[in-house]
Design a protein around this motif. Sequence first.
Motif, PDB file in Angstrom:
ATOM      1  N   LYS A 112       1.258  -0.911  -0.008  1.00 42.40           N
ATOM      2  CA  LYS A 112      -0.128  -0.370   0.065  1.00 42.40           C
ATOM      3  C   LYS A 112       0.902   1.539   0.065  1.00 42.40           C
ATOM      4  O   LYS A 112       0.586   2.326  -1.045  1.00 42.40           O
TER       5      LYS A 112
ATOM      6  N   VAL B 215      -8.680   4.053   3.948  1.00 40.05           N
ATOM      7  CA  VAL B 215      -9.376   3.127   3.442  1.00 40.05           C
ATOM      8  C   VAL B 215      -9.275   3.751   1.940  1.00 40.05           C
ATOM      9  O   VAL B 215     -10.115   4.875   1.076  1.00 40.05           O
ATOM     10  N   LEU B 216      -8.863   3.773   0.888  1.00 43.77           N
ATOM     11  CA  LEU B 216      -8.865   3.709  -1.056  1.00 43.77           C
ATOM     12  C   LEU B 216      -9.532   3.339  -1.398  1.00 43.77           C
ATOM     13  O   LEU B 216     -10.877   2.312  -0.903  1.00 43.77           O
ATOM     14  N   ASN B 217     -10.472   3.890  -2.922  1.00 45.89           N
ATOM     15  CA  ASN B 217     -11.285   4.004  -3.042  1.00 45.89           C
ATOM     16  C   ASN B 217     -12.149   3.885  -2.173  1.00 45.89           C
ATOM     17  O   ASN B 217     -13.844   2.752  -2.382  1.00 45.89           O
TER      18      ASN B 217
END
Lengths: 288, 120
Positions: free
Chosen positions: B8, B42-44
């Motif tokens: 990440k 938290v991506l997206n």
Amino acid sequence: MATVVAVIASTHHPFYYRASTATGEDRPPFADEWVRKILTFRETLTRADPDVLVMVGSDHFHQLWLDNMPQFLIGKAPFYDANWYNEEREFGLPRMLLRGQEDLSGHLLREGLDAGFDLAFSNELRIDHSITCPIITLRPEADLPIVPIYTNIFAPPLPQPKRFVQLGRTIRELVESWPSDLRVAIVGTGHLSLELGGPRQFGPHGPDPEFDRRAVEWIANGDLDGCLAEVTLDSLHAPGNATHGFMDFMLMMGVAGAGARADHVDTLDLFHTMEAYFTWYPNGAPTA
Amino acid sequence: MSRYLLNKFLYTVDRDAELVERYRDDPRGTVAWWEAERANAVLNCHTGEASTWLRFTDAEREALANHDHVALFSLGAHPFLTLTLFIAMFERDHAEPLGFQKQYAVRLAHFDLPYPDIAT
């Protein structure tokens, strides 16, 4: 019903765009031969006169990420922006915009789900060089609508090789059951032996020329039995740490069909990977 | 063991031109800032949503803080992510085409198959 006018399998080398457009001192010594081979390859698609391109590739951690990783995904959108910042940075790839063929996307999703593939989908997909490289090599006008299909060859756990073959077979059947008069070419890209980020990267040849020789034979002869008998998720580590991309070639062998001999086969031994180009004409080679 | 978090870091830094330069110029400071401020994002997802539990092991933090791509390979960071980011940071320092990539391979020459597991 729609007609599959060509099945095409290719490596996707992100250096091609820059090599083929470079001039003077910047032009690498292998560029002219590479361009010559690509122009011949391109002609095999042009002669098939397609209306639509189904494009099989694999996202390289651009839009698809480890917090939400699909194994097989179909794009369903009216347009697809293409190429990413780090592909511009490293490879000089241009930004592109491709039209989508949503009706065929919807058909593949519905019928694919019903055929036993729990396909993911995306209504806003920015595609990367696994799909734009073959656009650049085979259809640089980028004028045909596409259906992008992404496979996970990148982030383990991966589906088994036979599953790629089964999906390819199913894609072929589903395109041929699409209620449309359009002419469809199915184009997919993968790798032969390849190492990236490991000790065997960027050598004078691909990391495993013997694997490449056998792989080209499997593909050219449609030898799915021979290929499936030897290729496993474990075995693909040996030829190079990025060789799982070969499973997209296996998918395309599934599209072409068991025993289908390719009508066009060509290779180019580049410095760190073997380029390979295959075209099948399911209904016989088109007349000029 | 947090291969996911290593990946990440590599993934989120690689896709941000400013962060690529910041990591090149100040690796230890960038890793500390990223672990404190970005590791749990938290991506997206809608901006501001975050996890609560992600942190590096000491070995992972040191590997990143030292730009140690050999250690990252050994720890099972995804080789494509490491390579892509390191090319972005260091290819410019090598005059010969692919000079950095070849040196990168030589530094890994002591690894035999099977390579460290990269599954997350």
